[in-house]
Design a protein around this motif. Sequence first.
Motif, PDB file in Angstrom:
ATOM      1  N   ARG A   1     -14.758  41.147  28.155  1.00 11.44           N
ATOM      2  CA  ARG A   1     -13.982  41.441  26.946  1.00 11.44           C
ATOM      3  C   ARG A   1     -12.532  41.088  27.214  1.00 11.44           C
ATOM      4  N   GLY A   2     -12.031  40.023  26.586  1.00 17.33           N
ATOM      5  CA  GLY A   2     -10.713  39.488  26.900  1.00 17.33           C
ATOM      6  C   GLY A   2      -9.576  40.390  26.444  1.00 17.33           C
ATOM      7  N   LYS A   3      -8.555  40.504  27.296  1.00 19.66           N
ATOM      8  CA  LYS A   3      -7.361  41.278  26.961  1.00 19.66           C
ATOM      9  C   LYS A   3      -6.128  40.369  26.941  1.00 19.66           C
ATOM     10  N   ILE A   4      -5.293  40.595  25.963  1.00 20.82           N
ATOM     11  CA  ILE A   4      -4.040  39.846  25.817  1.00 20.82           C
ATOM     12  C   ILE A   4      -2.908  40.865  25.820  1.00 20.82           C
ATOM     13  N   GLY A   5      -1.880  40.591  26.582  1.00 18.65           N
ATOM     14  CA  GLY A   5      -0.760  41.533  26.636  1.00 18.65           C
ATOM     15  C   GLY A   5       0.572  40.816  26.698  1.00 18.65           C
ATOM     16  N   GLN A   6       1.617  41.577  26.539  1.00 21.09           N
ATOM     17  CA  GLN A   6       2.984  41.104  26.732  1.00 21.09           C
ATOM     18  C   GLN A   6       3.521  41.841  27.940  1.00 21.09           C
TER      19      GLN A   6
ATOM     20  N   LEU B   1      -8.066  47.606  34.947  1.00 19.51           N
ATOM     21  CA  LEU B   1      -8.074  46.719  33.788  1.00 19.51           C
ATOM     22  C   LEU B   1      -8.627  45.350  34.180  1.00 19.51           C
ATOM     23  N   ALA B   2      -9.691  44.929  33.522  1.00 18.16           N
ATOM     24  CA  ALA B   2     -10.354  43.656  33.835  1.00 18.16           C
ATOM     25  C   ALA B   2     -10.390  42.790  32.589  1.00 18.16           C
ATOM     26  N   GLY B   3     -10.693  41.513  32.805  1.00 10.80           N
ATOM     27  CA  GLY B   3     -10.784  40.597  31.681  1.00 10.80           C
ATOM     28  C   GLY B   3      -9.435  40.200  31.116  1.00 10.80           C
ATOM     29  N   VAL B   4      -8.371  40.320  31.921  1.00 17.72           N
ATOM     30  CA  VAL B   4      -7.037  39.947  31.446  1.00 17.72           C
ATOM     31  C   VAL B   4      -6.994  38.430  31.259  1.00 17.72           C
ATOM     32  N   ARG B   5      -6.864  38.027  30.032  1.00 17.55           N
ATOM     33  CA  ARG B   5      -6.988  36.608  29.706  1.00 17.55           C
ATOM     34  C   ARG B   5      -5.639  35.931  29.501  1.00 17.55           C
ATOM     35  N   ALA B   6      -4.692  36.642  28.969  1.00 16.27           N
ATOM     36  CA  ALA B   6      -3.414  35.989  28.665  1.00 16.27           C
ATOM     37  C   ALA B   6      -2.290  37.005  28.625  1.00 16.27           C
ATOM     38  N   ASP B   7      -1.101  36.524  28.947  1.00 11.12           N
ATOM     39  CA  ASP B   7       0.126  37.298  28.851  1.00 11.12           C
ATOM     40  C   ASP B   7       1.105  36.440  28.066  1.00 11.12           C
ATOM     41  N   THR B   8       1.497  36.902  26.882  1.00 10.99           N
ATOM     42  CA  THR B   8       2.350  36.071  26.021  1.00 10.99           C
ATOM     43  C   THR B   8       3.717  35.816  26.645  1.00 10.99           C
TER      44      THR B   8
END
Length: 926
Positions: A412-417, A433-440
């Motif tokens: 389950r992908g996570k997107i964060g800043q 926390l797993a599935g970290v896909r992107a950091d804006t």
Amino acid sequence: MVNDVGSEMTKNRTGDASKSPVILVDGSSYLFRAFHALPPLSTPDGQPTGAIKGVVSMLRKLIESYRPVYMVVVFDAKGKTFRHDLYAAYKAHRPPMPEELAAQIEPLHELVRAMGIPIVVQPGVEADDVIGTLAQRVTQDDEDVLISTGDKDMAQLVNERIALINTMKDERLDAAGVMEKYGVPPNKIIDYLALLGDKSDNVPGLPGVGEKTARALLDYYRNLDHVLSEPEAVVGLGIRGGKGLPKKIAEHADQLKLSRHLVTIDCAVNLTNTMGFETLSQNLDALRLREPDVELLRQYYDKLAFRAWRDELDQGAVPSSETPEVDYEVVTTARQLDAWITRLNGVDAFAMDTETTGLDYMSVDLVGLSFAVATGQACYIPLAHKGAAEIPQLDLVETLARLRPILENPERGKIGQNIKFDMSILARYDIDLAGVRADTMLESYVWQSTGTRHDMDSLAAKYLDIKTVKFEDIAGKGAKQITFDYVPLDQAAYYAAEDADITFRLHDVLRPKLSREAELNAVFECIEMPLVRVLSTMERAGALLDAEALRAQSGVLFDRLNVLRAQIHDIAGEEFNIDSTKQLGEVLFEKLKLPVIKKTPKGAPSTAEPVLQELALDYPLPKQILEYRSLAKLKSTYTDKLPVLINPTTGRVHTSYHQAVTATGRLSSSDPNLQNIPIRTEAGRQIRSAFIAPENHVLVACDYSQIELRIMAHLSEDAGLLDAFTRGEDIHRATAAEVFGVTPAAVTDDQRRDAKAINFGLIYGMSAYGLARQLGIGRSVAQDYIDTYFARYPGVKRYMDSARSDAHEHGFVRTLSGRRLYLADINARNKMLQQAAERAAINAPMQGTAADIIKLAMIDVQAWLQQEKMGSRMILQVHDELVLEVPIAELDTVLAVVPERMSNVMSLTVPLLVDAGHGRHWAEAH
């Protein structure tokens, strides 16, 4: 009274909409404020755009808020005005306009005209006078006027038909508002300003008089003429220091009259030739907004890289800076939570954010979580809000247990800043926390590291044209700021949900940009994103400190600083505040008559470190000052501060590493900053010795050897350098042999030292003058050294020329990984700026590649440590060095494996060598 712009918007939309006010915009005021207040944005080819975007955003907001029929933007013209003829010193102390601002003026004018907004630039007349004249003529024809400005001088124009608005502060001033803000009514503003003077315009005023005294005078006297006619009455007003005021007023009477003339706005300027009218009522259409030239706007938006506004035009949208429509939900019941868990499980990826009581990831508490599953669709789950009354919210422990399967699900992908912070916070609650896909933040940083700051507010403004709710808006500022758990729930919920929503939107904009650029996408996916978890793990591990050793070192430094202070005062012949740049400048350049090498923007002789370093070659006092500053900084930054930063729970110090700060890709750190501890001084070594290993452990330091010179050899493909590195020669000795024409065995220590200065100086673009100063030799001799170096290593010269050429053509250079390093000033008209950018074009690929290599090494070493289930762990990264905390039983394995893995993370045409050492503390390991 003082109103906010939003209230005025409601009034105009629900009140007398048939007659909207005429808006007069002080373009010059907003131009300078936007330039200094907003991020230094630029296009990929180096055109600065920050001030342009700030002013245009303000104009768009005005149009959306007030829907005016008549509006004009007034800018100052070049050249002198009647005030310069009246007073030669008027604005005389102002420095020249910065090149990067001057380059934005004409494009801004063109863009404003394309928006359909009339512009006035009246030669010989300041914008204030044009606006004053227009305001008077407009109100004579029964029109209301709003003057949009940040200039306090305009308050003199306010009356029952004229008000001021400041969109940068969301402020509106009518007559009562002027009185509330300045303490005097509009009809006394001129005299008030005359008494105060104005440092920015060099208006003299009455010396020693501040706002409080000026208000007291005008509260008693009718006007300035009354002050000048009866100055002796001041004594009875109870003004502090009032006894001396009558004499001061009499002595400066002419100066006060001059000041009054200078600050008085001329409301009778001849605008016939400019505006095409004799009386405004005959030609009000000169101020009428026109339809925007959409095609021309497209061209300008493309040219200036205003992509969000360009997209609006393509979509046929009305330009607006208003907050978009959203659907935010506050989750306070189990049923709502169930529904959102279902929604989170039903999407491929979602944006998320944590809200906490502060920024120290090792000690703050979780207050709530926000999620976004689509544009405008977000929720906030309050968990630990506090207040006088009971606040409806879910139980923290139970809710985290419900969310854990999603948060720990790698599918389950996570997107964060800045998602590293969220990862560290959740780790405190035993959630991995797993599935970290992107950091804006990192998407923006990799896309263009220097184009903007990479915080959410800046990115939302740049890529989405959205003005976000800032933390200070809901929590206050300074000493009165409250923590997030005490922010009213309705405000907290919108702020938090917006964070997740904006993160989702930014990802939608930034991800496609990176996906279209294979090299940049690889930097993002293979370097920056994998590094997030590594850094979070290192930060939470922390480093063990010997606090007593640091306190003892503080005492040693204190004694040495006292000795230095006495020596400095003895050389200077007087006691003075060494930490005061003003007093230091007076001693160096007025009393001792040392040469002025450089001046500050305000015209004072500079006492900056590079200046003192140059002066220290010839004079004793600057050398002592440099040592004093260095030791004072070490004491305040490290020996005093580090013990205070030790976490009481872990007994360790936990720094924060930042991926999106430096232009080249290098990591920086803060709280504490561990990147600037000197290694070659005894004081620096003492500080490093306080970083210790726990019982039955040692510290291992692995440091890349001469990495930037090796990258230079690879990039330049110079046969001499490649051969020297391949054969494992001492590169500085080899260079000395070439430059001085001797065999390597015959090279002296001084010659090797000089060669080292040449090797490192040239990759940083050092000139013959700089090399001469550093080595203490003549400029012609230094030039001979450089010429000989390039003759022996011609590939280096070819690389430097090629790097400069590529930078001028493309506006950026690349690292070996494909990271782009943009150079905003590479084609600047200012030659000094351009030459600095050319030096960066030479060095940035080497420094940036070195940064990529150490990041790849950290990722690789961490993967090995986890795979082998080692007890060893990385605890520090400083430039080209990794520091590990190693159980003694694992020492031989770590010393054998880690340097080898670090050497092989990137393949160069010369070997990457890693020096490794170990010891009970960091200094011993290095």
